[in-house]
Design a protein around this motif. Structure first.
Motif, PDB file in Angstrom:
ATOM      1  N   MET A   1       0.835  -1.168   0.000  1.00  0.00           N
ATOM      2  CA  MET A   1       0.000   0.000   0.000  1.00  0.00           C
ATOM      3  C   MET A   1       0.887   1.240   0.000  1.00  0.00           C
ATOM      4  SD  MET A   1      -3.084  -0.721   2.514  1.00  0.00           S
ATOM      5  CE  MET A   1      -3.364  -2.323   3.133  1.00  0.00           C
ATOM      6  N   PHE A   2       0.691   2.056  -0.965  1.00  0.00           N
ATOM      7  CA  PHE A   2       1.493   3.260  -1.051  1.00  0.00           C
ATOM      8  C   PHE A   2       0.686   4.458  -0.554  1.00  0.00           C
ATOM      9  CE2 PHE A   2      -0.806   2.567  -4.921  1.00  0.00           C
ATOM     10  CZ  PHE A   2      -1.343   3.806  -5.213  1.00  0.00           C
ATOM     11  N   GLY A   3       1.390   5.500  -0.182  1.00  0.00           N
ATOM     12  CA  GLY A   3       0.731   6.732   0.231  1.00  0.00           C
ATOM     13  C   GLY A   3       0.253   6.752   1.671  1.00  0.00           C
ATOM     14  N   GLN A   4       0.544   5.717   2.435  1.00  0.00           N
ATOM     15  CA  GLN A   4       0.109   5.703   3.822  1.00  0.00           C
ATOM     16  C   GLN A   4       1.258   6.094   4.737  1.00  0.00           C
ATOM     17  OE1 GLN A   4      -1.556   1.902   4.665  1.00  0.00           O
ATOM     18  NE2 GLN A   4      -3.512   2.411   3.729  1.00  0.00           N
ATOM     19  N   ILE A   5       0.937   6.862   5.738  1.00  0.00           N
ATOM     20  CA  ILE A   5       1.926   7.273   6.733  1.00  0.00           C
ATOM     21  C   ILE A   5       2.008   6.178   7.780  1.00  0.00           C
ATOM     22  CG2 ILE A   5       2.477   8.983   8.499  1.00  0.00           C
ATOM     23  CD1 ILE A   5       0.818  10.998   6.870  1.00  0.00           C
ATOM     24  N   PRO A   6       3.219   5.717   8.121  1.00  0.00           N
ATOM     25  CA  PRO A   6       3.327   4.694   9.172  1.00  0.00           C
ATOM     26  C   PRO A   6       2.757   5.238  10.484  1.00  0.00           C
ATOM     27  CG  PRO A   6       5.485   5.206   8.220  1.00  0.00           C
ATOM     28  CD  PRO A   6       4.496   6.127   7.606  1.00  0.00           C
ATOM     29  N   THR A   7       2.034   4.405  11.186  1.00  0.00           N
ATOM     30  CA  THR A   7       1.430   4.822  12.439  1.00  0.00           C
ATOM     31  C   THR A   7       2.432   4.658  13.567  1.00  0.00           C
ATOM     32  OG1 THR A   7      -0.697   4.061  11.645  1.00  0.00           O
ATOM     33  CG2 THR A   7      -0.522   4.463  13.992  1.00  0.00           C
ATOM     34  N   PRO A   8       2.783   5.782  14.241  1.00  0.00           N
ATOM     35  CA  PRO A   8       3.705   5.667  15.362  1.00  0.00           C
ATOM     36  C   PRO A   8       2.994   5.059  16.565  1.00  0.00           C
ATOM     37  CG  PRO A   8       2.953   7.920  15.151  1.00  0.00           C
ATOM     38  CD  PRO A   8       2.376   7.148  13.984  1.00  0.00           C
ATOM     39  N   SER A   9       3.779   4.554  17.485  1.00  0.00           N
ATOM     40  CA  SER A   9       3.226   4.036  18.725  1.00  0.00           C
ATOM     41  C   SER A   9       2.726   5.221  19.554  1.00  0.00           C
ATOM     42  CB  SER A   9       4.308   3.277  19.488  1.00  0.00           C
ATOM     43  OG  SER A   9       3.820   2.889  20.735  1.00  0.00           O
ATOM     44  N   LEU A  10       1.444   5.211  19.912  1.00  0.00           N
ATOM     45  CA  LEU A  10       0.866   6.305  20.690  1.00  0.00           C
ATOM     46  C   LEU A  10       0.906   5.945  22.162  1.00  0.00           C
ATOM     47  CD1 LEU A  10      -2.244   7.062  18.461  1.00  0.00           C
ATOM     48  CD2 LEU A  10       0.019   8.087  18.353  1.00  0.00           C
ATOM     49  N   THR A  11       1.544   6.779  22.942  1.00  0.00           N
ATOM     50  CA  THR A  11       1.660   6.510  24.370  1.00  0.00           C
ATOM     51  C   THR A  11       1.365   7.773  25.157  1.00  0.00           C
ATOM     52  OG1 THR A  11       4.013   7.016  24.355  1.00  0.00           O
ATOM     53  CG2 THR A  11       3.406   4.707  24.019  1.00  0.00           C
ATOM     54  N   PHE A  12       1.049   7.579  26.417  1.00  0.00           N
ATOM     55  CA  PHE A  12       0.825   8.693  27.325  1.00  0.00           C
ATOM     56  C   PHE A  12       1.939   8.727  28.359  1.00  0.00           C
ATOM     57  CE2 PHE A  12      -3.442   8.079  25.674  1.00  0.00           C
ATOM     58  CZ  PHE A  12      -3.813   9.383  25.417  1.00  0.00           C
ATOM     59  N   GLU A  13       2.383   9.926  28.676  1.00  0.00           N
ATOM     60  CA  GLU A  13       3.396  10.107  29.718  1.00  0.00           C
ATOM     61  C   GLU A  13       2.822   9.713  31.072  1.00  0.00           C
ATOM     62  OE1 GLU A  13       5.529  13.917  31.753  1.00  0.00           O
ATOM     63  OE2 GLU A  13       5.469  13.868  29.575  1.00  0.00           O
ATOM     64  N   VAL A  14       1.597  10.157  31.306  1.00  0.00           N
ATOM     65  CA  VAL A  14       0.919   9.851  32.562  1.00  0.00           C
ATOM     66  C   VAL A  14      -0.589   9.838  32.303  1.00  0.00           C
ATOM     67  CG1 VAL A  14       0.825  12.267  33.285  1.00  0.00           C
ATOM     68  CG2 VAL A  14       0.741  10.475  35.009  1.00  0.00           C
ATOM     69  N   ALA A  15      -1.297   8.938  32.968  1.00  0.00           N
ATOM     70  CA  ALA A  15      -2.748   8.861  32.824  1.00  0.00           C
ATOM     71  C   ALA A  15      -3.372   8.445  34.144  1.00  0.00           C
ATOM     72  CB  ALA A  15      -3.130   7.871  31.728  1.00  0.00           C
ATOM     73  N   SER A  16      -4.493   9.056  34.446  1.00  0.00           N
ATOM     74  CA  SER A  16      -5.263   8.716  35.636  1.00  0.00           C
ATOM     75  C   SER A  16      -6.677   8.363  35.177  1.00  0.00           C
ATOM     76  CB  SER A  16      -5.296   9.915  36.586  1.00  0.00           C
ATOM     77  OG  SER A  16      -6.246   9.712  37.599  1.00  0.00           O
ATOM     78  N   ILE A  17      -7.131   7.155  35.503  1.00  0.00           N
ATOM     79  CA  ILE A  17      -8.477   6.702  35.145  1.00  0.00           C
ATOM     80  C   ILE A  17      -9.166   6.282  36.435  1.00  0.00           C
ATOM     81  CG2 ILE A  17      -9.846   5.072  33.812  1.00  0.00           C
ATOM     82  CD1 ILE A  17      -7.373   4.776  31.970  1.00  0.00           C
ATOM     83  N   LYS A  18     -10.277   6.970  36.725  1.00  0.00           N
ATOM     84  CA  LYS A  18     -11.006   6.686  37.967  1.00  0.00           C
ATOM     85  C   LYS A  18     -12.498   6.608  37.674  1.00  0.00           C
ATOM     86  CE  LYS A  18      -7.742   9.426  40.636  1.00  0.00           C
ATOM     87  NZ  LYS A  18      -7.561  10.586  41.488  1.00  0.00           N
ATOM     88  N   PRO A  19     -13.227   5.813  38.434  1.00  0.00           N
ATOM     89  CA  PRO A  19     -14.686   5.850  38.311  1.00  0.00           C
ATOM     90  C   PRO A  19     -15.175   7.247  38.687  1.00  0.00           C
ATOM     91  CG  PRO A  19     -13.982   3.949  39.605  1.00  0.00           C
ATOM     92  CD  PRO A  19     -12.774   4.815  39.407  1.00  0.00           C
ATOM     93  N   SER A  20     -16.174   7.742  37.990  1.00  0.00           N
ATOM     94  CA  SER A  20     -16.715   9.069  38.307  1.00  0.00           C
ATOM     95  C   SER A  20     -17.343   9.031  39.694  1.00  0.00           C
ATOM     96  CB  SER A  20     -17.769   9.494  37.282  1.00  0.00           C
ATOM     97  OG  SER A  20     -17.168   9.840  36.075  1.00  0.00           O
ATOM     98  N   ALA A  21     -16.933   9.965  40.519  1.00  0.00           N
ATOM     99  CA  ALA A  21     -17.456  10.022  41.884  1.00  0.00           C
ATOM    100  C   ALA A  21     -18.901  10.522  41.891  1.00  0.00           C
ATOM    101  CB  ALA A  21     -16.578  10.919  42.741  1.00  0.00           C
TER     102      ALA A  21
END
Length: 92
Positions: A1-21
């Motif tokens: 497949m030509f014309g496609q940009i390689p997808t970089p690895s997407l990462t987060f430096e820091v993430a907080s996931i909590k149930p909504s209080a």
């Protein structure tokens, strides 16, 4: 497949996931400048539709809590996005 940009690895430096209080009937999903993500009261279905650019009806065979449990997320990306925030492509 030509014309496609390689997808970089997407990462987060820091993430907080909590149930909504507390859920007051409002949901916030915000893609922040610099590649961050902030949600308040978001369901798993809304997060999956955002992440995969899907429609809610395209998600099947899901647990019952996909529409009832709500989450607050605060995440900061590793790098500044290139192109546009909607594409969520990051320089590595």
């Amino acid at each position: 497949m030509f014309g496609q940009i390689p997808t970089p690895s997407l990462t987060f430096e820091v993430a907080s996931i909590k149930p909504s209080a507390r859920y007051d009937g409002r949901t916030l999903i915000q893609i922040q400048p610099g590649g961050g993500l902030r949600t308040t009261g978001a369901t798993l279905r809304s997060l999956v539709t955002l992440a995969y650019d899907a429609r809610p009806f395209q998600i099947s065979s899901s647990p019952g809590w996909i529409d009832s449990d709500r989450f607050d997320i605060l995440a900061k990306a590793d790098a500044e996005p290139i192109l546009s925030p909607r594409l969520m492509i990051y320089a590595t």
